[in-house]
Motif scaffolding. Structure first.
Motif, PDB file in Angstrom:
ATOM      1  N   THR A  65       0.831  -1.203   0.000  1.00  0.00           N
ATOM      2  CA  THR A  65       0.000   0.000   0.000  1.00  0.00           C
ATOM      3  C   THR A  65       0.864   1.252   0.000  1.00  0.00           C
ATOM      4  O   THR A  65       0.559   2.233  -0.691  1.00  0.00           O
ATOM      5  N   ILE A  66       1.955   1.236   0.752  1.00  0.00           N
ATOM      6  CA  ILE A  66       2.884   2.365   0.765  1.00  0.00           C
ATOM      7  C   ILE A  66       3.434   2.620  -0.625  1.00  0.00           C
ATOM      8  O   ILE A  66       3.421   3.743  -1.137  1.00  0.00           O
ATOM      9  N   GLY A  67       3.938   1.564  -1.259  1.00  0.00           N
ATOM     10  CA  GLY A  67       4.649   1.729  -2.524  1.00  0.00           C
ATOM     11  C   GLY A  67       3.786   1.868  -3.742  1.00  0.00           C
ATOM     12  O   GLY A  67       4.111   2.634  -4.665  1.00  0.00           O
ATOM     13  N   CYS A  68       2.656   1.148  -3.794  1.00  0.00           N
ATOM     14  CA  CYS A  68       1.858   1.184  -5.026  1.00  0.00           C
ATOM     15  C   CYS A  68       0.372   0.967  -4.765  1.00  0.00           C
ATOM     16  O   CYS A  68      -0.328   0.404  -5.612  1.00  0.00           O
ATOM     17  N   GLY A  69      -0.104   1.420  -3.600  1.00  0.00           N
ATOM     18  CA  GLY A  69      -1.521   1.283  -3.306  1.00  0.00           C
ATOM     19  C   GLY A  69      -2.402   1.998  -4.308  1.00  0.00           C
ATOM     20  O   GLY A  69      -3.459   1.487  -4.706  1.00  0.00           O
ATOM     21  N   GLY A  70      -1.975   3.174  -4.738  1.00  0.00           N
ATOM     22  CA  GLY A  70      -2.736   3.913  -5.745  1.00  0.00           C
ATOM     23  C   GLY A  70      -2.753   3.186  -7.077  1.00  0.00           C
ATOM     24  O   GLY A  70      -3.777   3.144  -7.764  1.00  0.00           O
ATOM     25  N   ALA A  71      -1.612   2.601  -7.455  1.00  0.00           N
ATOM     26  CA  ALA A  71      -1.537   1.849  -8.707  1.00  0.00           C
ATOM     27  C   ALA A  71      -2.430   0.614  -8.650  1.00  0.00           C
ATOM     28  O   ALA A  71      -3.086   0.262  -9.640  1.00  0.00           O
ATOM     29  N   ILE A  72      -2.462  -0.056  -7.494  1.00  0.00           N
ATOM     30  CA  ILE A  72      -3.335  -1.220  -7.332  1.00  0.00           C
ATOM     31  C   ILE A  72      -4.779  -0.814  -7.591  1.00  0.00           C
ATOM     32  O   ILE A  72      -5.509  -1.458  -8.362  1.00  0.00           O
ATOM     33  N   ALA A  73      -5.226   0.259  -6.946  1.00  0.00           N
ATOM     34  CA  ALA A  73      -6.601   0.730  -7.128  1.00  0.00           C
ATOM     35  C   ALA A  73      -6.863   1.139  -8.570  1.00  0.00           C
ATOM     36  O   ALA A  73      -7.940   0.874  -9.121  1.00  0.00           O
ATOM     37  N   SER A  74      -5.867   1.773  -9.201  1.00  0.00           N
ATOM     38  CA  SER A  74      -6.019   2.212 -10.591  1.00  0.00           C
ATOM     39  C   SER A  74      -6.138   1.025 -11.543  1.00  0.00           C
ATOM     40  O   SER A  74      -6.969   1.008 -12.454  1.00  0.00           O
ATOM     41  N   HIS A  75      -5.292   0.007 -11.335  1.00  0.00           N
ATOM     42  CA  HIS A  75      -5.372  -1.197 -12.164  1.00  0.00           C
ATOM     43  C   HIS A  75      -6.718  -1.890 -12.004  1.00  0.00           C
ATOM     44  O   HIS A  75      -7.328  -2.335 -12.986  1.00  0.00           O
ATOM     45  N   LEU A  76      -7.190  -1.982 -10.771  1.00  0.00           N
ATOM     46  CA  LEU A  76      -8.478  -2.631 -10.521  1.00  0.00           C
ATOM     47  C   LEU A  76      -9.612  -1.858 -11.174  1.00  0.00           C
ATOM     48  O   LEU A  76     -10.529  -2.448 -11.760  1.00  0.00           O
ATOM     49  N   ARG A  77      -9.563  -0.536 -11.078  1.00  0.00           N
ATOM     50  CA  ARG A  77     -10.609   0.287 -11.684  1.00  0.00           C
ATOM     51  C   ARG A  77     -10.628   0.112 -13.199  1.00  0.00           C
ATOM     52  O   ARG A  77     -11.692   0.158 -13.827  1.00  0.00           O
ATOM     53  N   ALA A  78      -9.443  -0.119 -13.792  1.00  0.00           N
ATOM     54  CA  ALA A  78      -9.357  -0.304 -15.239  1.00  0.00           C
ATOM     55  C   ALA A  78      -9.782  -1.706 -15.672  1.00  0.00           C
ATOM     56  O   ALA A  78      -9.946  -1.960 -16.867  1.00  0.00           O
ATOM     57  N   ARG A 209      -6.957  10.498  -8.272  1.00  0.00           N
ATOM     58  CA  ARG A 209      -8.279   9.884  -8.126  1.00  0.00           C
ATOM     59  C   ARG A 209      -8.289   8.824  -7.028  1.00  0.00           C
ATOM     60  O   ARG A 209      -9.301   8.608  -6.372  1.00  0.00           O
ATOM     61  N   GLU A 210      -7.135   8.161  -6.831  1.00  0.00           N
ATOM     62  CA  GLU A 210      -7.059   7.053  -5.879  1.00  0.00           C
ATOM     63  C   GLU A 210      -6.516   7.446  -4.511  1.00  0.00           C
ATOM     64  O   GLU A 210      -6.357   6.577  -3.645  1.00  0.00           O
ATOM     65  N   LYS A 211      -6.212   8.718  -4.308  1.00  0.00           N
ATOM     66  CA  LYS A 211      -5.577   9.147  -3.069  1.00  0.00           C
ATOM     67  C   LYS A 211      -6.427   8.801  -1.841  1.00  0.00           C
ATOM     68  O   LYS A 211      -5.909   8.316  -0.825  1.00  0.00           O
ATOM     69  N   ARG A 212      -7.714   9.036  -1.925  1.00  0.00           N
ATOM     70  CA  ARG A 212      -8.589   8.755  -0.784  1.00  0.00           C
ATOM     71  C   ARG A 212      -8.596   7.264  -0.453  1.00  0.00           C
ATOM     72  O   ARG A 212      -8.540   6.881   0.721  1.00  0.00           O
ATOM     73  N   GLU A 213      -8.643   6.424  -1.491  1.00  0.00           N
ATOM     74  CA  GLU A 213      -8.628   4.974  -1.262  1.00  0.00           C
ATOM     75  C   GLU A 213      -7.317   4.525  -0.621  1.00  0.00           C
ATOM     76  O   GLU A 213      -7.308   3.700   0.291  1.00  0.00           O
ATOM     77  N   LYS A 214      -6.200   5.084  -1.120  1.00  0.00           N
ATOM     78  CA  LYS A 214      -4.897   4.701  -0.574  1.00  0.00           C
ATOM     79  C   LYS A 214      -4.775   5.146   0.887  1.00  0.00           C
ATOM     80  O   LYS A 214      -4.314   4.358   1.734  1.00  0.00           O
ATOM     81  N   ASP A 215      -5.166   6.360   1.178  1.00  0.00           N
ATOM     82  CA  ASP A 215      -5.097   6.846   2.554  1.00  0.00           C
ATOM     83  C   ASP A 215      -5.973   5.991   3.475  1.00  0.00           C
ATOM     84  O   ASP A 215      -5.578   5.671   4.611  1.00  0.00           O
ATOM     85  N   TYR A 216      -7.132   5.627   2.987  1.00  0.00           N
ATOM     86  CA  TYR A 216      -8.046   4.790   3.767  1.00  0.00           C
ATOM     87  C   TYR A 216      -7.434   3.414   4.009  1.00  0.00           C
ATOM     88  O   TYR A 216      -7.526   2.855   5.107  1.00  0.00           O
ATOM     89  N   ALA A 217      -6.781   2.860   2.977  1.00  0.00           N
ATOM     90  CA  ALA A 217      -6.125   1.555   3.116  1.00  0.00           C
ATOM     91  C   ALA A 217      -4.963   1.625   4.103  1.00  0.00           C
ATOM     92  O   ALA A 217      -4.767   0.715   4.919  1.00  0.00           O
ATOM     93  N   LEU A 218      -4.187   2.692   4.051  1.00  0.00           N
ATOM     94  CA  LEU A 218      -3.063   2.849   4.978  1.00  0.00           C
ATOM     95  C   LEU A 218      -3.538   2.901   6.423  1.00  0.00           C
ATOM     96  O   LEU A 218      -2.879   2.383   7.331  1.00  0.00           O
ATOM     97  N   ARG A 219      -4.688   3.496   6.634  1.00  0.00           N
ATOM     98  CA  ARG A 219      -5.211   3.597   8.007  1.00  0.00           C
ATOM     99  C   ARG A 219      -5.611   2.235   8.560  1.00  0.00           C
ATOM    100  O   ARG A 219      -5.796   2.090   9.772  1.00  0.00           O
ATOM    101  N   ALA A 220      -5.722   1.229   7.691  1.00  0.00           N
ATOM    102  CA  ALA A 220      -6.017  -0.119   8.176  1.00  0.00           C
ATOM    103  C   ALA A 220      -4.840  -0.684   8.961  1.00  0.00           C
ATOM    104  O   ALA A 220      -5.018  -1.544   9.836  1.00  0.00           O
ATOM    105  N   TYR A 221      -3.625  -0.198   8.655  1.00  0.00           N
ATOM    106  CA  TYR A 221      -2.423  -0.708   9.319  1.00  0.00           C
ATOM    107  C   TYR A 221      -2.204   0.031  10.638  1.00  0.00           C
ATOM    108  O   TYR A 221      -1.247   0.804  10.798  1.00  0.00           O
ATOM    109  N   VAL A 222      -3.089  -0.223  11.562  1.00  0.00           N
ATOM    110  CA  VAL A 222      -3.070   0.459  12.867  1.00  0.00           C
ATOM    111  C   VAL A 222      -1.763   0.193  13.603  1.00  0.00           C
ATOM    112  O   VAL A 222      -1.199   1.097  14.230  1.00  0.00           O
TER     113      VAL A 222
END
Length: 301
Positions: A65-78, A209-222
């Protein structure tokens, strides 16, 4: 007297966090913008279009998620087929005063939540015991995984790092690629603790576009929240340095041949962003010569 001293130290620490830290970060942010205007580094924009298979390899839960969380979300959206493989169980983390078994269970659960928040890629957690796993264990697993997935793109950490697990995962992937019959696969190195810098970075994914998703995912790592303190600063510096026009993730894209060559030149002369901002530029400066040698040898475009 001792109580007064403790109160004074608390006030000073609070003042540093609220005034000194932001001032230092602002200074570095301006410096990176100036460096970007002077050097004018240009990165090719990656825009996932769908129809490919993607493998994301992460040494620990949260690296992906740190390194490519946004890319993961972008690939999935595509519409791409995305598999995230987390190598170790992360049980040796010192964050929080819990047992190794408890830490393992928490980080495993955190990874599941984080992936759901990124859009639900396929998740594989190998759970190799952090600190005691062997290269042969991972190489064997990766050879089988590559044969089954036949990915078009692989995201992974690199040897431009100082964390032993990050380096070992990269070198094991190189060994697995050498043993596999993949043709045309691209490898994209992502940043975790150590920036690639304009010397090695050659591509980026816009994550506005994916910033909110990535930030939300990072917050999972309490359990790891305190160790993620430098990420916001890194994002600001990268935007100024590369003029990405907003949130972005930076990569070094290589052929498998070049990636294998890169992993044969391991060095530990690198530095990463720390919880406090005072030494941030050192992450770009330390290892400068090593990065230059890699670029020359690999002929990175």
């Amino acid at each position: 007297m001792s109580g007064q001293m403790l109160d004074l130290r608390g006030i000073l620490r609070s003042g540093a966090r609220k005034v000194v830290f932001p001032a230092v970060e602002l200074l570095w942010t301006v410096g990176f913008r100036m460096a970007g205007a002077l050097l004018r580094p240009r990165l090719r924009l990656i825009a996932p279009a769908g129809g490919i298979k993607v493998l994301v390899l992460a040494p620990h839960p949260d690296d992906e998620t740190i390194g490519c969380g946004g890319a993961i979300a972008s690939h999935l959206r595509a519409g791409d087929d995305v598999t995230v493989c987390i190598v170790t169980d992360g049980a040796q983390s010192k964050a929080g005063k819990v047992s190794a078994e408890e830490m393992k269970a928490r980080r495993k659960a955190e990874a599941v939540i984080a992936m759901q928040r990124l859009g639900g890629p396929k998740l594989c957690q190998l759970e190799l015991p952090e600190g005691t796993w062997t290269d042969s264990e991972l190489v064997e697993s990766l050879v089988a995984m590559l044969a089954g997935l036949n990915p078009d793109v692989i995201y992974t950490t690199s040897t431009v790092d100082y964390h032993p697990d990050h380096i070992r995962v990269a070198t094991c992937l190189a060994k697995a690629l050498q043993a596999s019959a993949l043709a045309g696969t691209l490898v994209r190195l992502y940043e975790v603790q150590v920036p690639l810098t304009p010397i090695l970075a050659n591509t980026h994914v816009s994550t506005v576009r994916e910033k909110r998703e990535k930030d939300y995912a990072l917050r999972a790592y309490v359990t790891q929240w305190q160790t993620l303190a430098g990420l916001r600063r890194l994002a600001r510096y990268q935007q100024g340095l590369y003029s990405t026009g907003g949130s972005a993730e930076i990569f070094c894209e290589l052929t498998t041949t070049h990636f294998v060559a890169l992993t044969q030149n391991v060095g530990l002369s690198y530095f990463g962003l720390q919880p406090r901002p005072f030494t941030d530029p050192a992450a770009w400066i330390m290892g400068f010569k090593a990065r230059r040698r890699m670029r020359t040898r690999l002929g990175i475009d």
